[in-house]
Design a protein around this motif. Structure first.
Motif, PDB file in Angstrom:
ATOM      1  N   ARG A   1       0.838  -1.203   0.000  1.00 59.91           N
ATOM      2  CA  ARG A   1       0.000   0.000   0.000  1.00 59.91           C
ATOM      3  C   ARG A   1       0.878   1.261   0.000  1.00 59.91           C
ATOM      4  O   ARG A   1       0.605   2.231  -0.706  1.00 59.91           O
ATOM      5  CB  ARG A   1      -0.900  -0.033   1.228  1.00 59.91           C
ATOM      6  N   HIS A   2       1.909   1.228   0.823  1.00 58.04           N
ATOM      7  CA  HIS A   2       2.846   2.357   0.842  1.00 58.04           C
ATOM      8  C   HIS A   2       3.510   2.517  -0.525  1.00 58.04           C
ATOM      9  O   HIS A   2       3.709   3.648  -1.008  1.00 58.04           O
ATOM     10  CB  HIS A   2       3.908   2.152   1.921  1.00 58.04           C
ATOM     11  N   ALA A   3       3.882   1.395  -1.139  1.00 59.70           N
ATOM     12  CA  ALA A   3       4.514   1.456  -2.456  1.00 59.70           C
ATOM     13  C   ALA A   3       3.547   2.031  -3.494  1.00 59.70           C
ATOM     14  O   ALA A   3       3.938   2.818  -4.366  1.00 59.70           O
ATOM     15  CB  ALA A   3       4.979   0.067  -2.871  1.00 59.70           C
ATOM     16  N   GLU A   4       2.286   1.610  -3.391  1.00 59.73           N
ATOM     17  CA  GLU A   4       1.295   2.126  -4.339  1.00 59.73           C
ATOM     18  C   GLU A   4       1.130   3.626  -4.206  1.00 59.73           C
ATOM     19  O   GLU A   4       1.018   4.354  -5.196  1.00 59.73           O
ATOM     20  CB  GLU A   4      -0.040   1.416  -4.113  1.00 59.73           C
ATOM     21  N   ARG A   5       1.095   4.107  -2.985  1.00 62.88           N
ATOM     22  CA  ARG A   5       0.944   5.553  -2.774  1.00 62.88           C
ATOM     23  C   ARG A   5       2.180   6.316  -3.260  1.00 62.88           C
ATOM     24  O   ARG A   5       2.078   7.411  -3.807  1.00 62.88           O
ATOM     25  CB  ARG A   5       0.721   5.838  -1.297  1.00 62.88           C
ATOM     26  N   ALA A   6       3.362   5.695  -3.003  1.00 57.20           N
ATOM     27  CA  ALA A   6       4.586   6.402  -3.380  1.00 57.20           C
ATOM     28  C   ALA A   6       4.816   6.384  -4.889  1.00 57.20           C
ATOM     29  O   ALA A   6       5.341   7.347  -5.457  1.00 57.20           O
ATOM     30  CB  ALA A   6       5.774   5.791  -2.653  1.00 57.20           C
ATOM     31  N   CYS A   7       4.433   5.278  -5.521  1.00 58.17           N
ATOM     32  CA  CYS A   7       4.759   5.101  -6.940  1.00 58.17           C
ATOM     33  C   CYS A   7       3.552   5.263  -7.856  1.00 58.17           C
ATOM     34  O   CYS A   7       3.677   5.148  -9.085  1.00 58.17           O
ATOM     35  CB  CYS A   7       5.375   3.720  -7.174  1.00 58.17           C
TER      36      CYS A   7
ATOM     37  N   LYS B   1      12.427   4.163   3.091  1.00 53.79           N
ATOM     38  CA  LYS B   1      11.756   3.980   1.813  1.00 53.79           C
ATOM     39  C   LYS B   1      12.803   3.715   0.733  1.00 53.79           C
ATOM     40  O   LYS B   1      13.827   4.410   0.649  1.00 53.79           O
ATOM     41  CB  LYS B   1      10.952   5.218   1.464  1.00 53.79           C
ATOM     42  N   PRO B   2      12.547   2.735  -0.116  1.00 57.12           N
ATOM     43  CA  PRO B   2      13.518   2.430  -1.191  1.00 57.12           C
ATOM     44  C   PRO B   2      13.698   3.626  -2.125  1.00 57.12           C
ATOM     45  O   PRO B   2      12.771   4.407  -2.357  1.00 57.12           O
ATOM     46  CB  PRO B   2      12.859   1.249  -1.919  1.00 57.12           C
ATOM     47  N   ARG B   3      14.900   3.759  -2.671  1.00 57.09           N
ATOM     48  CA  ARG B   3      15.188   4.876  -3.571  1.00 57.09           C
ATOM     49  C   ARG B   3      14.369   4.810  -4.848  1.00 57.09           C
ATOM     50  O   ARG B   3      14.022   5.846  -5.440  1.00 57.09           O
ATOM     51  CB  ARG B   3      16.672   4.897  -3.923  1.00 57.09           C
ATOM     52  N   TRP B   4      14.051   3.595  -5.279  1.00 54.71           N
ATOM     53  CA  TRP B   4      13.312   3.498  -6.535  1.00 54.71           C
ATOM     54  C   TRP B   4      11.907   4.051  -6.407  1.00 54.71           C
ATOM     55  O   TRP B   4      11.267   4.366  -7.420  1.00 54.71           O
ATOM     56  CB  TRP B   4      13.327   2.074  -7.081  1.00 54.71           C
ATOM     57  N   TRP B   5      11.390   4.148  -5.135  1.00 55.12           N
ATOM     58  CA  TRP B   5      10.093   4.812  -4.960  1.00 55.12           C
ATOM     59  C   TRP B   5      10.198   6.268  -5.428  1.00 55.12           C
ATOM     60  O   TRP B   5       9.291   6.789  -6.080  1.00 55.12           O
ATOM     61  CB  TRP B   5       9.675   4.772  -3.491  1.00 55.12           C
ATOM     62  N   THR B   6      11.305   6.925  -5.059  1.00 55.16           N
ATOM     63  CA  THR B   6      11.491   8.333  -5.446  1.00 55.16           C
ATOM     64  C   THR B   6      11.594   8.465  -6.967  1.00 55.16           C
ATOM     65  O   THR B   6      11.011   9.379  -7.571  1.00 55.16           O
ATOM     66  CB  THR B   6      12.754   8.885  -4.777  1.00 55.16           C
ATOM     67  N   VAL B   7      12.336   7.529  -7.568  1.00 53.30           N
ATOM     68  CA  VAL B   7      12.478   7.555  -9.028  1.00 53.30           C
ATOM     69  C   VAL B   7      11.125   7.350  -9.689  1.00 53.30           C
ATOM     70  O   VAL B   7      10.752   8.069 -10.650  1.00 53.30           O
ATOM     71  CB  VAL B   7      13.487   6.483  -9.483  1.00 53.30           C
TER      72      VAL B   7
END
Length: 616
Positions: free
Chosen positions: A350-356, A502-508
């Motif tokens: 869910r966090h990944a979905e919101r971030a990405c 948070k993983p860096r790829w989320w930011t990318v």
């Protein structure tokens, strides 16, 4: 019988007595200069081990079970304080057996009253061959021999130096006081000579009340058939053979072929036949000065045998690794470690979905969260919910409440347990969901886990120690459900905060989503401009390409991010499960397994002490 003669082995047989004594080993050799025999050094560690055993067992065993062992220690302490230069030998027998006549024959004069009236002997009579050795007075005081009943032999008889010979009352006396005196003195003397006659050598009272219970005291026992002068021809040999048979049936080891055991002899105190052989045997027996130690060794053996069931396990005891793992698994089940791990995995996704995700998907998530909070507030107002936005990760409560299902729960495994209201759940994060099972409080799971591990630990243990292990487990389990609740609450709080980093790829991915959103907006605005005439209509293709890239690329990137996030999410959930499982196992270890292990360690300690005390 209270206080028998002991549990050991004694002089040799009638024909092989001298050889039997010679073969008893170096522990039974006479040490010149009045030193106690070497066996004392082997007995003292056993006595000390028995003393420690009693001290360690007082809170586990019934006092009556330890009383006999305590009396053995008291008797040993008392005997070692007194003369080791003297050997106390008692003549015991039934009415009319002729033990007083034998007493006088050994003393060389009439020292004990002999008469037709039965019973004749009402008090113990003593004859002391001091041989110039002091210390007999203390022994006689301990035995309770009246001063007017203490005598010395008619002649010096140096071969019997150190002998204290007692003539006891009849063990079958009609006077209760006489029988009680016999029982008391048999518990204090170093050795006993049982005097039987041809008429009553098979008497049931003698065998069932004395010889059979005292079968372990063979090394400090003589059995003398008196009045053989009344038997014609070879009848004496036949009676002796039958007497040996009865003694063997009683379990009394006989000193034959150089083996230690009770000496069986035939004599006549009236004619003197066989008395010299008995005197010689007693002389060798007393010269060894080992009867007191053998008697005390026998006492320790008897006490240890009677305590065996309280200390010797039926099988190997202790908690196996499998039992520990099963206990940890049950506690993990009680705190819902698996459900928590799955919820953590969903939370990470869910966090990944919101971030990405695209701005549109994030907007949908926010709207969904607002609706969830409104529903939670409505349930709270109706008294059926837990609060605005407060939902569970799926871990069940182990205490007295229910999982976040809004119902009431039972505090125990039985139907009579107290019923309590719902327990508020802690929020994990906006949008988190309650566990799928929604099952009732896990206290019964905890109780079953404790009962199972206690049963495994107590298996094979003697009853007192098995009970101690179970009680230790029950005591430790009293606060275990509450401790597990605290562990589950801490895990929920950790999950509520989300991933630590948070993983860096989320930011990318978020940056790409922003770029695609810009392309989508620019493309759409360009197309709108082309339609409205703001821009050259022939340039509509220039707006279509970024609009398509932005509209298709955003969802595609969201899907791709979701696929990439599955592996880390699974690892995150597994780590959350592992932490919660480890925390629950730590609670169970500290509150249940460690107290149980302490009891098992104490049992092993007393088992080692028992092994020393029993001479194993």
């Amino acid at each position: 019988m209270d206080g028998g003669v002991g549990h050991g082995t004694g002089g040799g047989g009638d024909a092989g007595l001298e050889d039997g004594l010679a073969d008893c080993g170096p522990g039974y050799k006479w040490v010149p200069g009045g030193a106690r025999r070497a066996a004392e050094e082997g007995l003292r560690p056993r006595l000390e081990a028995l003393r420690e055993l009693i001290a360690l067992s007082r809170s586990r065993l019934d006092e009556m079970a330890l009383d006999e062992a305590g009396r053995v220690l008291e008797s040993a302490d008392e005997r070692y304080r007194l003369s080791g230069e003297h050997t106390v030998v008692a003549l015991a027998g039934a009415t009319g057996s002729g033990k007083s006549s034998l007493f006088n024959a050994l003393a060389g004069a009439s020292r004990s009253e002999v008469g037709a009236r039965r019973p004749t002997t009402g008090e113990p009579v003593a004859c002391v061959w001091s041989g110039g050795r002091p210390g007999a007075e203390g022994l006689l005081r301990r035995l309770g021999v009246p001063v007017h009943r203490r005598h010395t032999p008619a002649q010096g008889s140096p071969e019997l130096a150190g002998l204290v010979l007692l003539d006891l009352p009849d063990h079958d006396s009609a006077a209760t006081r006489n029988r009680e005196q016999v029982d008391r003195l048999l518990g204090l003397v170093d050795a006993v000579i049982w005097v039987v006659d041809p008429e009553k050598y098979a008497d049931a009272v003698l065998h069932e009340r004395y010889l059979r219970p005292l079968a372990g005291y063979a090394e400090v026992t003589f059995v003398v058939l008196n009045q053989v002068d009344r038997l014609p021809g070879d009848a004496a040999d036949q009676v002796v053979d039958d007497l040996r048979r009865l003694l063997d049936e009683d379990g009394l080891a006989l000193g034959e072929h150089g083996e230690p055991g009770a000496a069986v002899m035939a004599l006549s105190a009236a004619t003197g036949e066989g008395v010299a052989e008995l005197r010689e045997a007693l002389g060798q027996f007393v010269a060894e000065r080992g009867a007191a130690d053998r008697r005390l060794t026998a006492d320790v053996d008897t006490a240890a045998d009677r305590l065996r069931s309280a200390y010797v396990a039926d099988s190997r005891v202790g908690l196996t690794e499998r039992a520990r793992e099963e206990f940890d698994d049950r506690l993990a089940e009680a705190v819902g470690a698996v459900a928590t791990g799955r919820a953590a995995e969903r939370d990470w996704l869910r966090h990944a979905e919101r971030a990405c995700g695209s701005p549109w998907s994030r907007l949908r998530c926010r709207r969904k969260d607002r609706r969830a909070r409104r529903r939670g507030a409505a349930r709270t107002a109706d008294g059926s919910g837990h609060g605005t936005g407060e939902v569970r990760t799926g871990a069940p409560r182990t205490g007295t409440g229910r999982a976040a299902s809004g119902g009431t729960g039972s505090g125990g495994s039985g139907s009579g347990g107290p019923s309590v209201g719902p327990v508020p759940a802690r929020s994990v994060s906006v949008g988190s969901v309650r566990g799928e099972d929604g099952r009732a409080a896990a206290r019964p799971v905890v109780e079953q886990a404790v009962r199972t591990v206690a049963g495994e630990a107590a298996q094979g243990l003697p009853t007192p120690w098995a009970q101690a292990v179970r009680e230790a487990a029950v005591r430790g389990a009293e606060g275990l459900p509450e401790a597990l609740d605290a562990v589950a609450a801490e895990a929920e709080e950790t999950l509520r905060l989300g991933p630590d980093a948070k993983p860096r790829w989320w930011t990318v991915a978020a940056a790409l989503q922003g770029l695609l959103f810009v392309l989508q907006v620019v493309g759409v605005l360009w197309l709108v401009g082309a339609v409205t005439g703001v821009v050259d209509p022939t340039e509509w293709l220039s707006g279509l390409l970024p609009a398509v890239v932005g509209s298709v690329g955003g969802p595609a990137l969201t899907w791709l991010s979701g696929m990439v996030a599955r592996g880390p999410a699974r690892r995150y959930g597994q780590e959350a499960e592992r932490r919660l499982r480890g925390a629950a196992a730590g609670c169970g270890r500290a509150r249940v397994l460690e107290p149980v292990a302490a009891e098992l360690l104490r049992y092993r300690e007393v088992r080692e002490r028992y092994a020393v005390a029993s001479g194993v």
